[in-house]
Design a protein around this motif. Structure first.
Motif, short mmCIF file in Angstrom:
data_model
loop_
_atom_site.label_atom_id
_atom_site.label_comp_id
_atom_site.label_asym_id
_atom_site.label_seq_id
_atom_site.Cartn_x
_atom_site.Cartn_y
_atom_site.Cartn_z
N VAL A 1 54.95 46.88 47.80
CA VAL A 1 53.73 47.67 47.96
C VAL A 1 52.89 47.51 46.70
CG1 VAL A 1 52.77 49.96 48.31
CG2 VAL A 1 54.87 49.30 49.50
N MET A 2 51.70 46.95 46.85
CA MET A 2 50.84 46.64 45.71
C MET A 2 49.75 47.70 45.54
SD MET A 2 48.48 43.26 44.96
CE MET A 2 47.37 43.63 46.32
N ARG A 3 49.57 48.13 44.30
CA ARG A 3 48.44 49.01 43.95
C ARG A 3 47.57 48.26 42.95
NH1 ARG A 3 49.33 55.11 41.97
NH2 ARG A 3 49.51 55.39 44.22
N THR A 4 46.26 48.26 43.16
CA THR A 4 45.33 47.47 42.35
C THR A 4 44.33 48.38 41.67
OG1 THR A 4 45.53 45.60 43.86
CG2 THR A 4 43.63 45.61 42.40
N ALA A 5 44.04 48.09 40.41
CA ALA A 5 43.04 48.82 39.65
C ALA A 5 42.04 47.84 39.04
CB ALA A 5 43.69 49.66 38.54
N LEU A 6 40.81 48.26 38.95
CA LEU A 6 39.76 47.47 38.31
C LEU A 6 39.75 47.81 36.82
CD1 LEU A 6 37.21 45.64 38.48
CD2 LEU A 6 35.90 47.73 38.86
N MET A 7 39.93 46.79 35.97
CA MET A 7 39.98 47.03 34.53
C MET A 7 38.58 47.13 33.92
SD MET A 7 43.07 44.46 33.44
CE MET A 7 42.71 44.67 31.70
#
Length: 398
Positions: A48-54
């Motif tokens: 399960v992938m969680r993505t954040a914008l840096m």
């Protein structure tokens, strides 16, 4: 992972850029809150992938579009926001500069703060550097501004006191991301474009490039109004007005020597382009330098090109700014070194303020002050500049 976006259209989208960013924000919000089942091909299993914008990576005009803080006019700096002292030159037209502004960033006991002769205003500088606002503080500010109506011509919608007490044009769509306010660095100042602009301004003024130098008649008129430099003021002899040659401008013979030296340079394959093809020794002209050419010249060639041709004080200041960009682009830096760079670049700009005319100092000459801070919180600039994406309009890093 880098997510690149190409915004269609021949002209800048301006405030309407959020229309094109909406699908991206929707996907990013979903990847943060709902997450996504993803297959890892190297380990051959699902996770399960969680993505954040840096952060975003873009040039300075695009910085204004994505951050919603206009990077034009007197309040151009997105870090100093309304806490700056920039103003319009009397004769320089649309040029805005920070001529007596950088002493605020020096240590309280620095000798330049007490120098009343060489800096604008003839006074001791007691003000401190403006604080950098956190994400939570910025969100509180932008929350006061209502949504704009998309589709109207860019720049037509302005909030009250725009350009006087603020430069906000809208509430950026990035604030819809639930974690955006916690990011230490949301939008990167692009070192590539800043370095290119600073180099071009320095080279053009030293080599007295016709139509490009910032040491023109209007600049000299502003020198008479704002500076204590009698040797640089225009000389009126009846109906004739002459411009005395400044100490930072090379004579024609010296300019020719620089061009001939540059014309003879050879570099190893892959280190640089064929810089010699960019110089015309007969016309004493420079043509079509790309960003990497400026990068190489700024960090390597400036101290060598002008070593025996300029007065020592001027050459020292140019060497220091060359040293700064060379160090800020290093792949290995420690915090103590960065903090020294943060102090040294302010002192270097102050030295240039005592030498060059006010017209020279636009926003590009101010932004290096904030680059060491971004290195401290964001890491090496090689992962946060526009070189890999120079042909794209806007890039965001995830």
């Amino acid at each position: 992972m880098f997510q690149s976006m190409v915004i269609p259209g021949l002209s800048s989208p301006g405030q309407n850029i959020d229309v094109f960013l909406c699908p991206l924000i929707d996907v990013l919000t979903q990847l943060w809150s709902s997450r996504a089942l993803t297959y890892d091909i190297s380990r051959k299993y699902n996770f399960v992938m969680r993505t954040a914008l840096m952060w975003t990576i873009n040039d300075f005009p695009a910085y204004g579009m994505v951050s919603s803080w206009s990077t034009h006019e007197k309040l151009a700096c997105p870090y100093c926001v309304e806490n700056n002292k920039a103003f319009t030159l009397t004769n320089g037209g649309k040029a805005f500069f920070f001529f007596y502004y950088h002493r605020r960033f020096l240590p309280p006991n620095h000798r330049y703060r007490k120098n009343m002769k060489d800096f604008f205003g003839g006074r001791v500088e007691k003000d401190v550097a403006p604080p950098r606002l956190s994400g939570e503080e910025l969100l509180d500010v932008v929350s006061e501004y209502s949504d704009i109506v998309f589709g109207l011509q860019s720049g037509k919608q302005k909030f009250p006191d725009f350009g006087l007490t603020h430069n906000w044009v809208k509430r950026s769509i990035f604030w819809e991301l639930p974690y955006w306010k916690t990011n230490l660095l949301c939008h990167n100042l692009d070192v590539m474009h800043i370095e290119k602009n600073v180099f071009e301004n320095i080279f053009n003024i030293i080599m007295d490039m016709k139509g490009k130098t910032k040491d023109n008649i209007k600049a000299r008129l502003d020198v008479a109004l704002f500076c204590n430099r009698k040797n640089m003021e225009l000389v009126c002899d009846g109906s004739r007005v002459t411009k005395p040659r400044a100490g930072f401008v090379l004579e024609k013979n010296a300019q020719l020597l620089v061009y001939k030296w540059l014309k003879s340079l050879c570099f190893p394959d892959g280190h640089a382009s064929n810089i010699s093809r960019l110089f015309n020794t007969e016309e004493c002209r420079l043509y079509g330098m790309k960003s990497h050419d400026c990068h190489l010249f700024m960090q390597t060639l400036i101290p060598l090109a002008f070593c025996e041709l300029l007065p020592k004080g001027i050459w020292d200041a140019l060497t220091e700014i060359s040293y700064f960009f060379g160090n800020i682009c290093s792949s290995k830096l420690n915090v103590d070194h960065i903090e020294r760079l943060e102090t040294n670049i302010v002192e270097t700009i102050c030295k240039l303020e005592m030498i060059l005319p006010p017209l020279f100092f636009d926003s590009m000459e101010h932004l290096p002050v904030h680059l060491p801070f971004e290195v401290k919180v964001g890491g090496s600039v090689q992962y946060r500049w526009m070189y890999p994406f120079e042909k794209l309009d806007i890039t965001v890093a995830m």
